[in-house]
Design an enzyme around this catalytic site. Structure first.
Site, PDB file in Angstrom:
ATOM      1  N   ASN A 159       0.853  -1.191   0.000  1.00 43.62           N
ATOM      2  CA  ASN A 159       0.000   0.000   0.000  1.00 43.62           C
ATOM      3  C   ASN A 159       0.882   1.232   0.000  1.00 43.62           C
ATOM      4  O   ASN A 159       1.254   1.766   1.051  1.00 43.62           O
ATOM      5  CB  ASN A 159      -0.931  -0.024   1.217  1.00 43.62           C
ATOM      6  N   GLU A 160       1.220   1.662  -1.196  1.00 43.60           N
ATOM      7  CA  GLU A 160       2.125   2.778  -1.372  1.00 43.60           C
ATOM      8  C   GLU A 160       1.442   4.070  -0.944  1.00 43.60           C
ATOM      9  O   GLU A 160       0.223   4.099  -0.758  1.00 43.60           O
ATOM     10  CB  GLU A 160       2.532   2.877  -2.852  1.00 43.60           C
ATOM     11  N   PRO A 161       2.222   5.152  -0.763  1.00 41.26           N
ATOM     12  CA  PRO A 161       1.615   6.429  -0.386  1.00 41.26           C
ATOM     13  C   PRO A 161       0.419   6.750  -1.283  1.00 41.26           C
ATOM     14  O   PRO A 161       0.479   6.559  -2.501  1.00 41.26           O
ATOM     15  CB  PRO A 161       2.751   7.425  -0.604  1.00 41.26           C
ATOM     16  N   SER A 163      -2.566   5.319  -0.662  1.00 40.58           N
ATOM     17  CA  SER A 163      -3.573   4.264  -0.508  1.00 40.58           C
ATOM     18  C   SER A 163      -4.607   4.682   0.530  1.00 40.58           C
ATOM     19  O   SER A 163      -4.239   5.031   1.654  1.00 40.58           O
ATOM     20  CB  SER A 163      -2.920   2.962  -0.030  1.00 40.58           C
TER      21      SER A 163
END
Ligand code: GLP
Length: 624
Positions: A159-161, A163
């Site tokens: 969950n990258e920035p 998300s």
């Protein structure tokens, strides 16, 4: 969540353990208790699993509980967080294979109880696959305990920035930093998949209990942001703040940016040791944006340092004391200045010249961390040896190996009779690379060629720092030569190899790095091997005369108060260091390639009111 005053800035309960091994053992004990309780209730225990280097010590402890203490996993169901999209299960870097190798094949979990997102699913089937994954979790009553690591971008799972907090299991693109971090595993960033399927933040937050683990100083800043910063999408690990039962398990290095550790006087916890005093004064100087010698009584009082001021009497006395201590770290004589008073210098004048040994976990750590200092040591007459611990072959792409093999094979054509052996070797390599494709496992022969390529680069770099080729040693530690990233295992052979070099050289100075690294990283493993060799030599006569200096290559740079030796560099010296770093063509560290780290330290020293240099390399002493 109840807080001690020291933890007032922490919005997620954080437990600090002396080592990753202690934290992993504590977590494994919790898992055992969970499995036993669920067994007693006639229900399965549902675990959420993570990949990466971080959970490696934890999985090894689970395996130990199984093999030595009879813990059974027959009644355990697992769901992994994520999987790379587009990788077949057998791929060396698939999370499926990672879990098999790191845990599942060593325990008695039934195959049908294991769940991972399927990275091979067709694009148009992904949506349904993700929905089914969510349903499968719900059908077994949800996840009892979710294990997490944290990526450099603060991601959990993938969950990258950006998300959202309620995001479900889905297909996501990978961030540039994440892909760079995975580049070593994939033999080059270009091979790292661009997408992954990951449980969403919402999926993770539905777990009944969550434990996020983090080790090593390189994780400390992002951990502090997630624990103490605002809960927001920029750092998905911060979403654990609103979960009722989530904790961070940290080792001391990973906790080092939390306020209670970093700025303890702000939370009423300072013990005013000399080190802590220096830390507080340097911090205040930076915060107030003025040199140490200009700090005022009221500035100390307003920043939780009244007690310190009382001890010293006045800001003036305190300022002078710290100014002098910081100033005395600066020395253009890293091997000691002969025929000079050394009472206020970081290194002893005698013996002169010294034998200096630079230990290099992965190629280029030395140049990036201390290239200028190596050059100075040589030019000041010391005998400098460089020992490359891991060969670094895992970072060399097949394309690079192919280029060398082709040159070799074309050279052989010049004089076929003499070069027949070489030709066979080169032909074998070319054949192997073609047969195995981009992702097959390299055979020892191919890894050997790649090691040789890196050796050549390391020798060139050493030479451009003035170190003779004979003084460059290649230890090819077996944890690396026989292992893969995230699968390294310590071997006593390695301590023996380092030890015999120490015995041979009897160094007066050893430079090394990795003391606060993730214990599963190359730097962490190399340090542990050194440490073992060192502790096995307590009675060696040379040891009493040997000083150990820590440098930083891959790792987070020292803070001003930690620095015990600061070696200034002129613009010319910095340029030479950077050109030495460029000798590493097959793989290069992304850190400090433009010398920005060294320039930054110089700016810090200038801002503290020392002197204005172009660049500085910094060191700290290691005491066992
Ligand atoms: C990957 C994984 C994460 C993991 C992160 C950190 O991005 N998807 O689950 O936490 O890497 O990895 P490491 O533990 O190797 O630092």
């Amino acid at each position: 969540m109840s807080h001690t005053p020291a933890e007032q800035f922490e919005k997620i309960s954080s437990v600090i353990f002396p080592s990753a091994a202690d934290a992993a053992a504590a977590l494994a004990r919790e898992v055992r208790a969970l499995i036993e309780a669920k067994n007693a209730a006639g229900k399965p225990a549902v675990l959420g699993m993570a990949t990466g280097s971080t959970p490696v010590p934890f999985y090894r402890e689970l395996i130990r509980l199984h093999t030595e203490e009879g813990l059974s996993f027959k009644n355990v169901i697992t769901f992994n967080l994520d999987e790379y999209f587009g990788l077949i299960r057998d791929h060396r870097e698939s999370y499926f294979r990672f879990m098999q190798e790191q845990l599942f094949k060593h325990i008695d979990i039934p195959a049908e109880n294991i769940h991972l997102p399927d990275g091979t699913i067709a694009l148009d089937a992904v949506f349904d696959h993700c929905a089914a994954y969510e349903r499968a979790i719900a059908d077994v009553g949800g996840i009892d305990l979710q294990i997490l690591g944290i990526g450099r971008t603060g991601h959990i799972g993938f969950n990258e920035p950006g998300s959202p907090k309620d995001s479900p299991t889905r297909l996501v693109p990978l961030d540039r930093i994440t892909r760079q971090d995975a580049a070593a595993d994939f033999l080059g960033e270009e091979n790292v998949p661009r997408f992954a399927i990951t449980m969403g933040v919402g999926t993770i937050l539905r777990a009944k209990k969550i434990v996020l683990m983090a080790w090593g100083e390189n994780k400390s800043e992002i951990v502090a942001r997630a624990v103490e910063g605002e809960e927001n999408e920029a750092v998905s690990a911060s979403f654990l703040q609103s979960h009722a039962n989530s904790r961070y398990f940290l080792n001391t290095a990973a906790s080092s940016a939390l306020t209670r550790v970093k700025l303890p006087w702000l939370v009423g916890r300072a013990e005013w040791t000399p080190q802590e005093t220096r830390r507080a004064v340097c911090w205040l100087s930076t915060k107030e944006g003025k040199p140490i010698l200009k700090l005022l009584d009221e500035e100390y009082n307003e920043n939780g340092m009244a007690e310190l001021l009382t001890r010293y009497g006045r800001a003036y006395e305190l300022n002078i004391d710290i100014f002098n201590r910081q100033q005395h770290t600066i020395s253009g004589w890293p091997g000691g200045k002969p025929r000079a008073d050394d009472s206020n210098r970081p290194e002893r004048a005698l013996p002169f010249p010294k034998t200096c040994l630079v230990l290099v976990p992965e190629p280029q750590d030395d140049v990036v961390g201390m290239g200028g200092t190596i050059e100075r040591l040589v030019s000041q007459g010391h005998e400098v040896h460089i020992a490359c611990l891991a060969s670094g072959d895992l970072r060399v792409t097949d394309a690079e190996a192919l280029r060398f093999a082709r040159v070799l094979s074309e050279t052989a054509e010049i004089d076929h009779a003499r070069w027949a052996e070489a030709l066979r070797f080169a032909a074998g390599i070319i054949e192997e690379i073609e047969a195995k494709g981009m992702f097959g496992d390299p055979q020892p022969r191919l890894r050997e060629l790649k090691s040789l390529i890196r050796r050549g680069e390391a020798r060139d770099a050493a030479q451009s720092m003035g170190v003779a080729a004979n003084n460059v040693h290649f230890l090819d530690l077996s944890f690396y030569a026989e292992g893969r990233y995230r699968q390294f295992k310590l071997s006593t052979k390695d301590a023996a190899r380092i030890g015999s070099l120490l015995d041979k050289l009897k160094p007066h100075q050893i430079y090394l790095t990795g003391d606060l690294a993730d214990p599963s990283s190359v730097q962490g493993m190399a340090f542990a091997s050194f440490r073992q060799a060192w502790s096995e030599r307590t009675t060696a006569p040379w040891r009493a005369n040997c000083r150990i200096w820590l440098y930083r290559g891959h790792q987070k740079e020292f803070e001003p108060h930690e620095i015990e030796m600061a070696v200034p560099m002129s613009p010319d010296q910095l340029a030479r260091k950077l050109s030495a770093a460029q000798k590493f063509q097959t793989h290069t560290l992304t850190e400090n390639l433009d010398g920005s780290r060294n320039k930054h330290i110089a700016e810090l020293y200038d801002a503290l009111g020392m002197a204005e240099y172009e660049a500085i390399e910094v060191f700290r002493r290691w005491m066992e």
